[in-house]
Design a protein around this motif. Structure first.
Motif, short mmCIF file in Angstrom:
data_model
loop_
_atom_site.label_atom_id
_atom_site.label_comp_id
_atom_site.label_asym_id
_atom_site.label_seq_id
_atom_site.Cartn_x
_atom_site.Cartn_y
_atom_site.Cartn_z
N MET A 16 0.83 -1.19 0.00
CA MET A 16 0.00 0.00 0.00
C MET A 16 0.87 1.25 0.00
N ASN A 17 1.91 1.22 0.84
CA ASN A 17 2.80 2.37 0.90
C ASN A 17 3.49 2.61 -0.44
N GLN A 18 3.92 1.52 -1.06
CA GLN A 18 4.58 1.67 -2.36
C GLN A 18 3.62 2.27 -3.37
N ASP A 19 2.39 1.80 -3.30
CA ASP A 19 1.37 2.29 -4.21
C ASP A 19 1.13 3.79 -4.00
N THR A 20 0.99 4.16 -2.73
CA THR A 20 0.76 5.56 -2.39
C THR A 20 1.94 6.41 -2.83
N LEU A 21 3.13 5.91 -2.57
CA LEU A 21 4.35 6.65 -2.95
C LEU A 21 4.42 6.84 -4.45
N ALA A 22 4.14 5.77 -5.19
CA ALA A 22 4.20 5.84 -6.65
C ALA A 22 3.20 6.88 -7.16
N LYS A 23 2.05 6.94 -6.52
CA LYS A 23 1.01 7.87 -6.93
C LYS A 23 1.43 9.32 -6.65
N ILE A 24 2.02 9.53 -5.46
CA ILE A 24 2.48 10.87 -5.12
C ILE A 24 3.56 11.32 -6.11
N GLN A 25 4.44 10.38 -6.43
CA GLN A 25 5.51 10.68 -7.38
C GLN A 25 4.93 11.03 -8.76
N LEU A 26 3.95 10.20 -9.20
CA LEU A 26 3.34 10.44 -10.50
C LEU A 26 2.62 11.79 -10.54
N GLU A 27 1.97 12.12 -9.42
CA GLU A 27 1.28 13.40 -9.36
C GLU A 27 2.26 14.56 -9.52
N SER A 28 3.39 14.46 -8.83
CA SER A 28 4.35 15.56 -8.94
C SER A 28 4.97 15.60 -10.34
N GLU A 29 5.16 14.41 -10.93
CA GLU A 29 5.67 14.37 -12.31
C GLU A 29 4.65 14.95 -13.29
N LEU A 30 3.36 14.69 -13.02
CA LEU A 30 2.33 15.23 -13.90
C LEU A 30 2.28 16.76 -13.81
N ARG A 31 2.46 17.27 -12.58
CA ARG A 31 2.50 18.73 -12.43
C ARG A 31 3.65 19.33 -13.23
N SER A 32 4.82 18.69 -13.21
CA SER A 32 5.91 19.26 -14.00
C SER A 32 5.71 19.00 -15.49
N ALA A 33 5.02 17.90 -15.83
CA ALA A 33 4.72 17.65 -17.25
C ALA A 33 3.86 18.78 -17.82
N ILE A 34 2.92 19.28 -16.98
CA ILE A 34 2.07 20.39 -17.40
C ILE A 34 2.94 21.64 -17.61
N GLN A 35 3.83 21.90 -16.65
CA GLN A 35 4.71 23.07 -16.73
C GLN A 35 5.66 22.97 -17.92
N GLN A 36 6.19 21.75 -18.13
CA GLN A 36 7.25 21.59 -19.12
C GLN A 36 6.74 21.14 -20.49
N ASP A 37 5.46 21.24 -20.69
CA ASP A 37 4.87 20.98 -22.00
C ASP A 37 5.14 19.56 -22.52
N GLN A 38 4.97 18.56 -21.61
CA GLN A 38 5.19 17.17 -22.03
C GLN A 38 3.89 16.50 -22.51
N LEU A 39 2.78 17.21 -22.40
CA LEU A 39 1.52 16.60 -22.85
C LEU A 39 1.31 16.89 -24.33
N THR A 40 0.87 15.88 -25.04
CA THR A 40 0.66 16.06 -26.46
C THR A 40 -0.60 15.33 -26.91
N VAL A 41 -0.91 15.42 -28.17
CA VAL A 41 -2.15 14.83 -28.69
C VAL A 41 -1.84 13.86 -29.81
N TYR A 42 -2.44 12.68 -29.74
CA TYR A 42 -2.42 11.73 -30.85
C TYR A 42 -3.78 11.78 -31.53
N TYR A 43 -3.79 11.39 -32.79
CA TYR A 43 -5.02 11.50 -33.58
C TYR A 43 -5.38 10.15 -34.19
N GLN A 44 -6.65 9.76 -34.00
CA GLN A 44 -7.13 8.55 -34.66
C GLN A 44 -8.21 8.94 -35.67
N PRO A 45 -8.04 8.50 -36.92
CA PRO A 45 -9.00 8.89 -37.96
C PRO A 45 -10.37 8.23 -37.79
#
Ligand code: C2E
Ligand code: CA
Ligand code: CA
Ligand code: CA
Length: 279
Positions: A16-45
């Motif tokens: 459980m702790n590992q799971d929680t830790l991984a989630k906290i880490q992912l959340e902080s990575e997602l926050r920097s992904a937003i700041q650092q423009d790591q989100l992009t769009v794929y297109y399906q026809p």
């Protein structure tokens, strides 16, 4: 038994702790992904099933992580929803996709539609229609070329408010599609109340189409229902030619799926579908 119980507890606790830790880490990575423009769009026809012509694309969020590579939306969209980041993520994806589509439609004579997924949480914000209207203005995309895909979960918590918000979106000239149709609750009760333009037959009904008479019957019924309500019907998740053949025979209007193409980057999409048109 006592000892085993203790160990089991310890084991679960650590997991459980590992799971929680991984989630906290992912959340902080997602926050920097937003700041650092790591989100992009794929297109399906999306294709017209009769003519097999390209009629639209669905924009699908992707996270290009500097170390982990391409991260699919199932790992970060639910997290973004949980941590209140979905408004930012949704607006980034919508802006990029509208920008891209405005450019493509500006360059080509054949105009295609852009479908973008809307999270239930996004529908809760009072400023939704205003911020989407701003995005349309800044990107220059014609509202008629934007289609928002909602799910039944969007309507569940506060149906009256959801209908009000959707009507505001319709007033902008945007089209609305009901995604994953048939998998949620109360589908039929909402159908007559929501200002929809399109029904999207869920992949789970398309999967067994050629083997399972029940799935074929459901697809046929959804197509008839959609058409009797004056809605366009699109099927998702087609992986085999035979599914396209059956759905076309059943009168389904449009389709998308790996049989036609997987979601790809904007560059690859243009190379695949538009390059041959240019001189
Ligand atoms: P969805 O809206 O139902 O999108 C369809 C998913 O099925 C996409 O997965 C697509 O890549 C996949 N798919 C399409 N054709 C086939 C096929 O023939 N076979 C199979 N096995 N899969 C197919 P993806 O891109 O991983 O997206 C998953 C979900 O994440 C989406 O489901 C949507 O609910 C959510 N999502 C993606 N982008 C966004 C976004 O920008 N905003 C929000 N709120 N949700 C998003
Ligand atoms: Ca969708
Ligand atoms: Ca879907
Ligand atoms: Ca689905």
């Amino acid at each position: 038994a006592k000892k085993a119980g203790g160990n089991t507890f310890h084991f679960y606790n650590r997991l459980m702790n590992q799971d929680t830790l991984a989630k906290i880490q992912l959340e902080s990575e997602l926050r920097s992904a937003i700041q650092q423009d790591q989100l992009t769009v794929y297109y399906q026809p999306q294709f017209d099933l009769k003519t097999r012509k390209l009629v639209g694309v669905e924009a699908l969020a992707r996270w290009i992580h500097p170390e982990k590579g391409l991260i699919p939306p199932c790992t970060f969209i639910p997290l973004a929803e949980e941590k209140g980041l979905i408004h930012q993520v949704g607006s980034i994806i919508l802006t990029k996709a509208c920008q891209q589509m405005a450019q493509w439609n500006g360059e080509r004579e054949a105009q295609i539609a852009l479908a973008v997924n809307l999270s239930a949480k996004q529908l809760n914000t009072p400023e939704l229609a205003g911020s989407i209207s701003d995005i349309l203005h800044t990107t220059g995309l014609n509202a008629q070329h934007l289609e928002l895909e909602i799910t039944e979960s969007c309507v569940l918590s506060d149906p009256e408010d959801a209908i009000h918000k959707l009507e505001q979106l319709k007033a902008l000239g945007i089209r609305l599609a009901m995604d994953d149709f048939g998998t949620g609750y109360s589908s039929l009760a909402y159908l007559k109340k929501l200002p929809l333009d399109k029904l999207k037959i869920d992949k789970s009904f398309v999967d067994g189409l050629e083997i399972n008479p029940e799935d074929a019957a459901i697809c046929q019924a959804v197509i008839a229902l959609g058409h009797s309500l004056n809605l366009t019907v699109i099927a998702e998740g087609l992986e085999h030619e035979v599914q396209a053949t059956i759905l076309a025979e059943q009168g389904c209007d449009q389709a998308q799926g790996y049989f036609f193409a997987k979601p790809i980057s904007a560059e690859n999409f243009a190379r695949c579908y538009f390059k041959k048109e240019r001189k």
